[in-house]
Design a protein around this motif. Structure first.
Motif, PDB file in Angstrom:
ATOM      1  N   SER A  57      34.446  31.398  61.547  1.00 60.20           N
ATOM      2  CA  SER A  57      35.264  30.266  61.583  1.00 60.20           C
ATOM      3  C   SER A  57      36.472  30.228  60.811  1.00 60.20           C
ATOM      4  N   GLU A  58      37.440  29.539  60.935  1.00 57.08           N
ATOM      5  CA  GLU A  58      38.384  29.544  60.128  1.00 57.08           C
ATOM      6  C   GLU A  58      38.269  29.117  58.623  1.00 57.08           C
ATOM      7  N   HIS A  59      37.139  28.454  58.484  1.00 56.64           N
ATOM      8  CA  HIS A  59      36.726  27.958  57.096  1.00 56.64           C
ATOM      9  C   HIS A  59      36.223  29.031  56.608  1.00 56.64           C
ATOM     10  N   THR A  60      35.476  29.684  56.922  1.00 53.13           N
ATOM     11  CA  THR A  60      34.787  31.140  56.437  1.00 53.13           C
ATOM     12  C   THR A  60      35.904  32.035  56.108  1.00 53.13           C
ATOM     13  N   VAL A  61      36.914  32.301  56.904  1.00 56.55           N
ATOM     14  CA  VAL A  61      38.121  33.136  56.668  1.00 56.55           C
ATOM     15  C   VAL A  61      38.756  32.681  55.312  1.00 56.55           C
ATOM     16  N   ARG A  62      38.906  31.238  55.126  1.00 56.26           N
ATOM     17  CA  ARG A  62      39.699  30.708  54.124  1.00 56.26           C
ATOM     18  C   ARG A  62      38.781  30.857  52.859  1.00 56.26           C
ATOM     19  N   THR A  63      37.356  30.741  52.812  1.00 58.21           N
ATOM     20  CA  THR A  63      36.642  31.033  51.869  1.00 58.21           C
ATOM     21  C   THR A  63      36.643  32.536  51.449  1.00 58.21           C
ATOM     22  N   HIS A  64      36.605  33.344  52.248  1.00 62.31           N
ATOM     23  CA  HIS A  64      36.781  34.788  51.896  1.00 62.31           C
ATOM     24  C   HIS A  64      37.933  35.348  51.235  1.00 62.31           C
ATOM     25  N   ARG A  65      39.139  34.615  51.745  1.00 59.30           N
ATOM     26  CA  ARG A  65      40.458  34.843  51.018  1.00 59.30           C
ATOM     27  C   ARG A  65      40.359  34.174  49.814  1.00 59.30           C
ATOM     28  N   LYS A  66      39.967  33.075  49.612  1.00 57.99           N
ATOM     29  CA  LYS A  66      39.836  32.544  48.211  1.00 57.99           C
ATOM     30  C   LYS A  66      39.159  33.327  47.211  1.00 57.99           C
ATOM     31  N   ASN A  67      37.958  33.805  47.884  1.00 61.76           N
ATOM     32  CA  ASN A  67      37.048  34.640  46.942  1.00 61.76           C
ATOM     33  C   ASN A  67      37.759  35.819  46.388  1.00 61.76           C
ATOM     34  N   ILE A  68      38.562  36.740  47.647  1.00 58.86           N
ATOM     35  CA  ILE A  68      39.391  37.780  47.264  1.00 58.86           C
ATOM     36  C   ILE A  68      40.511  37.455  46.161  1.00 58.86           C
ATOM     37  N   LEU A  69      41.156  36.157  46.122  1.00 60.64           N
ATOM     38  CA  LEU A  69      42.332  36.042  45.404  1.00 60.64           C
ATOM     39  C   LEU A  69      41.691  35.765  43.992  1.00 60.64           C
ATOM     40  N   ALA A  70      40.140  35.329  43.862  1.00 56.01           N
ATOM     41  CA  ALA A  70      39.797  34.937  42.592  1.00 56.01           C
ATOM     42  C   ALA A  70      39.479  36.396  41.911  1.00 56.01           C
ATOM     43  N   LYS A  71      38.682  37.264  42.886  1.00 52.92           N
ATOM     44  CA  LYS A  71      38.460  38.540  42.331  1.00 52.92           C
ATOM     45  C   LYS A  71      39.497  39.561  41.767  1.00 52.92           C
ATOM     46  N   THR A  72      40.700  39.436  42.523  1.00 54.34           N
ATOM     47  CA  THR A  72      41.751  40.253  41.840  1.00 54.34           C
ATOM     48  C   THR A  72      42.774  39.260  41.057  1.00 54.34           C
ATOM     49  N   GLU A  73      42.084  38.225  40.810  1.00 53.53           N
ATOM     50  CA  GLU A  73      43.244  37.309  39.875  1.00 53.53           C
ATOM     51  C   GLU A  73      44.542  37.340  40.330  1.00 53.53           C
ATOM     52  N   SER A  74      44.657  36.829  41.728  1.00 53.95           N
ATOM     53  CA  SER A  74      46.026  36.749  42.346  1.00 53.95           C
ATOM     54  C   SER A  74      46.096  35.316  42.853  1.00 53.95           C
ATOM     55  N   ARG A  75      47.293  34.825  42.702  1.00 51.26           N
ATOM     56  CA  ARG A  75      47.996  33.373  43.010  1.00 51.26           C
ATOM     57  C   ARG A  75      48.053  33.208  44.340  1.00 51.26           C
ATOM     58  N   ASN A  76      48.605  34.294  45.051  1.00 51.00           N
ATOM     59  CA  ASN A  76      49.262  34.286  46.492  1.00 51.00           C
ATOM     60  C   ASN A  76      48.906  35.521  47.166  1.00 51.00           C
ATOM     61  N   SER A  77      49.356  35.655  48.401  1.00 44.21           N
ATOM     62  CA  SER A  77      49.300  36.832  49.209  1.00 44.21           C
ATOM     63  C   SER A  77      50.000  37.992  48.738  1.00 44.21           C
ATOM     64  N   LYS A  78      51.330  37.695  48.332  1.00 43.67           N
ATOM     65  CA  LYS A  78      52.250  38.722  47.763  1.00 43.67           C
ATOM     66  C   LYS A  78      51.694  39.245  46.604  1.00 43.67           C
ATOM     67  N   GLU A  79      51.025  38.431  45.740  1.00 45.09           N
ATOM     68  CA  GLU A  79      50.613  39.108  44.459  1.00 45.09           C
ATOM     69  C   GLU A  79      49.116  39.854  44.745  1.00 45.09           C
ATOM     70  N   LEU A  80      48.567  39.293  45.829  1.00 44.39           N
ATOM     71  CA  LEU A  80      47.188  39.984  46.279  1.00 44.39           C
ATOM     72  C   LEU A  80      47.424  41.200  46.794  1.00 44.39           C
ATOM     73  N   LEU A  81      48.591  41.494  47.456  1.00 44.38           N
ATOM     74  CA  LEU A  81      49.008  42.916  48.187  1.00 44.38           C
ATOM     75  C   LEU A  81      49.285  43.793  47.036  1.00 44.38           C
ATOM     76  N   ARG A  82      49.990  43.323  45.936  1.00 44.71           N
ATOM     77  CA  ARG A  82      50.390  44.163  44.946  1.00 44.71           C
ATOM     78  C   ARG A  82      49.050  44.710  44.196  1.00 44.71           C
ATOM     79  N   LYS A  83      48.267  43.732  43.861  1.00 43.36           N
ATOM     80  CA  LYS A  83      46.817  43.994  43.279  1.00 43.36           C
ATOM     81  C   LYS A  83      46.076  45.174  43.966  1.00 43.36           C
ATOM     82  N   ALA A  84      46.074  44.691  45.554  1.00 46.32           N
ATOM     83  CA  ALA A  84      45.340  45.322  46.183  1.00 46.32           C
ATOM     84  C   ALA A  84      45.726  47.029  46.075  1.00 46.32           C
TER      85      ALA A  84
END
Length: 257
Positions: free
Chosen positions: A224-251
């Motif tokens: 579900s889109e809700h589940t994907v949003r939850t996973h994205r939120k968790n990934i952002l939290a674990k990588t301490e990223s504020r947005n997708s651009k910062e997430l990719l850099r951290k990744a």
């Protein structure tokens, strides 16, 4: 290819994997580039080439190779590609390829065509300076003895995302396999923070890196889109990223992709 084989730093590593000298042979079959590129991602300028592991010749170059590196002619041998690499990064590349070979042997040769390896190193660009590139490789052809004879490599310039090399080798499964092996090279990466993602979070991150939107990821992973949003939120939290651009850099910096 009629060119004589040029000796380079990686010859002995892949020869050790085969167990014996691989005979020099011409490979007529070209792998389905479109399918292979679909297993990879390129955030920025990229190119690919086909590597013949029996004689280290390269062919079927993507035209971006000339523009990115400021070359007049396409490289004919892997040594020509290695010569574009920052000299200080060669020892890391050799250790990285050794780890790739060891992991393939550990997983089993029967699965070697369904494993993708990736890591980062600096290469000389058309501007005359060295910038960080993300290297991905998929083995595409083997002989009757399970000896690898061909691969497709793709190089993406990620200098605009990060200039920090995590000194990490990532080996992931493609197609029917879901392997995920993150190998840090000795003490070079001891200052890289440990980030542990779940298998599903890793899948979501890989699709984010490929540029897919939330709804598209939802359809691909049958979530579900809700589940994907939850996973994205968790990934952002674990990588301490504020947005997708910062997430990719951290990744990239943490060797997650």
């Amino acid at each position: 290819m009629d060119n004589p084989e040029k000796k380079h730093a990686l010859n002995d590593i892949w020869q050790s994997y085969s167990g014996e000298r691989i005979e020099n042979r011409h490979i007529a079959n070209i792998p389905p580039i479109e399918r292979i590129i679909g297993e990879m991602f390129a955030i920025g300028e990229f190119y690919y080439y086909v590597l013949n592991l029996t004689n280290s010749t390269v062919s079927n170059h993507h035209p971006n190779l000339l523009k990115i590196h400021g070359l007049k002619d396409y490289p004919e041998n892997l040594k020509d590609i290695i010569d574009l690499t920052h000299p200080d990064d060669i020892p890391f590349i050799m250790k990285a390829e050794e780890q790739v070979v060891r992991k393939i042997i550990e997983v089993g040769r029967e699965s070697q065509l369904y494993l993708k390896s990736s890591y980062c190193f600096r290469m000389k660009t058309a501007k005359g300076n060295y910038e960080l590139f993300h290297h991905q490789a998929i083995l595409t052809m083997e002989d009757e003895y399970k000896t690898i004879i061909q691969a497709v490599n793709i190089h993406t310039n990620i200098h605009h995302i990060t200039q920090k090399n995590p000194n990490t080798v990532l080996i992931t499964g493609i197609g029917p396999r879901d392997d995920f092996y993150q190998i840090k090279i000795e003490d070079l990466s001891k200052n890289i923070p440990e980030i542990h993602l779940t298998k599903r979070e890793t899948e979501v991150l890989a699709l984010i890196a490929k540029g897919y939107s939330g709804p598209e990821i939802s359809k691909i992973l049958i979530l579900s889109e809700h589940t994907v949003r939850t996973h994205r939120k968790n990934i952002l939290a674990k990588t301490e990223s504020r947005n997708s651009k910062e997430l990719l850099r951290k990744a990239f910096e943490c060797g997650l992709i």
